[in-house]
Design an enzyme around this catalytic site. Structure first.
Site, PDB file in Angstrom:
ATOM      1  N   HIS A 144      34.555 -21.196  16.392  1.00 51.49           N
ATOM      2  CA  HIS A 144      35.309 -21.970  17.387  1.00 51.49           C
ATOM      3  C   HIS A 144      34.363 -22.624  18.405  1.00 51.49           C
ATOM      4  O   HIS A 144      34.494 -23.813  18.713  1.00 51.49           O
ATOM      5  CB  HIS A 144      36.301 -21.026  18.077  1.00 51.49           C
ATOM      6  CG  HIS A 144      37.179 -21.671  19.095  1.00 51.49           C
ATOM      7  ND1 HIS A 144      38.555 -21.773  18.947  1.00 51.49           N
ATOM      8  CD2 HIS A 144      36.901 -22.234  20.296  1.00 51.49           C
ATOM      9  CE1 HIS A 144      39.056 -22.384  20.001  1.00 51.49           C
ATOM     10  NE2 HIS A 144      38.075 -22.668  20.844  1.00 51.49           N
ATOM     11  N   GLU A 145      33.405 -21.836  18.916  1.00 53.68           N
ATOM     12  CA  GLU A 145      32.517 -22.364  19.962  1.00 53.68           C
ATOM     13  C   GLU A 145      31.543 -23.389  19.405  1.00 53.68           C
ATOM     14  O   GLU A 145      31.253 -24.396  20.059  1.00 53.68           O
ATOM     15  CB  GLU A 145      31.782 -21.224  20.666  1.00 53.68           C
ATOM     16  CG  GLU A 145      32.687 -20.187  21.339  1.00 53.68           C
ATOM     17  CD  GLU A 145      33.802 -20.785  22.184  1.00 53.68           C
ATOM     18  OE1 GLU A 145      33.587 -21.804  22.859  1.00 53.68           O
ATOM     19  OE2 GLU A 145      34.926 -20.227  22.152  1.00 53.68           O
ATOM     20  N   HIS A 147      33.188 -26.691  19.249  1.00 51.50           N
ATOM     21  CA  HIS A 147      33.242 -27.380  20.550  1.00 51.50           C
ATOM     22  C   HIS A 147      31.993 -28.247  20.766  1.00 51.50           C
ATOM     23  O   HIS A 147      32.072 -29.328  21.358  1.00 51.50           O
ATOM     24  CB  HIS A 147      33.322 -26.359  21.690  1.00 51.50           C
ATOM     25  CG  HIS A 147      34.726 -25.946  22.050  1.00 51.50           C
ATOM     26  ND1 HIS A 147      35.688 -26.852  22.460  1.00 51.50           N
ATOM     27  CD2 HIS A 147      35.324 -24.736  22.117  1.00 51.50           C
ATOM     28  CE1 HIS A 147      36.816 -26.205  22.740  1.00 51.50           C
ATOM     29  NE2 HIS A 147      36.627 -24.918  22.523  1.00 51.50           N
ATOM     30  N   CYS A 193      42.891 -21.837  22.465  1.00 51.10           N
ATOM     31  CA  CYS A 193      41.716 -22.405  23.122  1.00 51.10           C
ATOM     32  C   CYS A 193      42.057 -22.612  24.591  1.00 51.10           C
ATOM     33  O   CYS A 193      43.140 -23.103  24.918  1.00 51.10           O
ATOM     34  CB  CYS A 193      41.347 -23.738  22.474  1.00 51.10           C
ATOM     35  SG  CYS A 193      39.952 -24.566  23.260  1.00 51.10           S
TER      36      CYS A 193
HETATM   37 NI    NI Z   1      38.057 -23.432  22.703  1.00 55.53          NI
END
Ligand code: NI
Length: 162
Positions: free
Chosen positions: A130-131, A134, A88
Site C-alpha cells: 500500500h505504501e 503511494h 487509506c
Molecule cells: Ni494509504
C-alpha cells in the site's frame, strides 16, 4: 516535529510519482520524524510522505506494535494476489477488498545511508504494498476489481469530504 495533516483524495500530491531521496539533509530527518509521529496515532498502519504533502520516496509503518520507516523502498512480492480488506487515511470512511500479495519485502535505506530490509506476511505485507503504491501516485482504489472500484468511487463522490 509533529503529526502533520493527512492529504485527502483529490489532492494532486497523491497522484505524483515521488522523487528519490538523493541526499539526506535536515529536511529529510525532519520528514522522517514527522512520518513517525504521524503513524503513531491509533488505527494507523502506514503513512507515505505524499500523504503529508511531500513528494519524496519515504514512508513509515506501524504494524503489530512495530513502528519504523524507510527511504527509497524497493518492493518485492510473492504469492497470488488475494482480496484483502483495506482502507487509506487519504480516502476516509471507505473499506474495500484490494488485491494484495500475501508476502512482501522492501529494501531501502535509513537516514544514515544504511540498508533497511522489511519483510513479512499478512498486514505487514499489505502495508508495504500500500505504501509503495503511494510513492508511485497510486491509491488502493486502483487495486480494486472494476465493479468494486465503481462502488468505491460512488462512495467517494457521496463523501462529505469530497
Ligand atoms: Ni494509504
Amino acid at each position: 516535529m509533529t503529526a502533520r495533516p493527512i492529504r485527502i483524495f483529490g489532492d494532486p500530491v497523491l497522484r505524483t510519482t515521488c522523487a528519490p531521496v538523493d541526499v539526506v539533509d535536515d529536511g529529510t530527518r525532519s520528514l522522517v520524524q514527522d512520518l513517525l509521529d504521524s503513524v503513531e496515532l491509533p488505527g494507523r498502519a502506514g503513512v507515505a510522505a505524499p500523504q503529508i504533502g511531500v513528494a519524496a520516496r519515504a514512508f513509515s509503518y506501524n504494524v503489530d506494535g512495530t513502528i519504523g520507516y524507510v527511504l527509497n523502498p524497493v518492493l518485492e512480492v510473492a504469492g497470488e494476489p488475494v482480496p484483502t480488506g483495506e482502507g487509506c487515511l487519504s480516502v476516509p470512511g471507505l473499506w474495500h477488498d484490494a488485491l494484495r500479495h500475501p508476502w512482501a519485502r522492501v529494501t531501502g535505506m535509513d537516514v544514515d545511508g544504511e540498508q533497511i530490509v522489511i519483510e513479512g506476511e499478512g498486514l505487514l505485507a499489505q502495508a508495504l504494498q500500500h505504501e509503495c503504491d503511494h510513492l508511485d501516485g497510486k491509491l488502493y482504489l486502483d487495486r480494486l476489481p472494476p465493479d468494486v472500484r465503481r462502488q468505491a468511487m460512488r462512495e467517494v463522490r457521496e463523501s462529505a469530504w469530497f
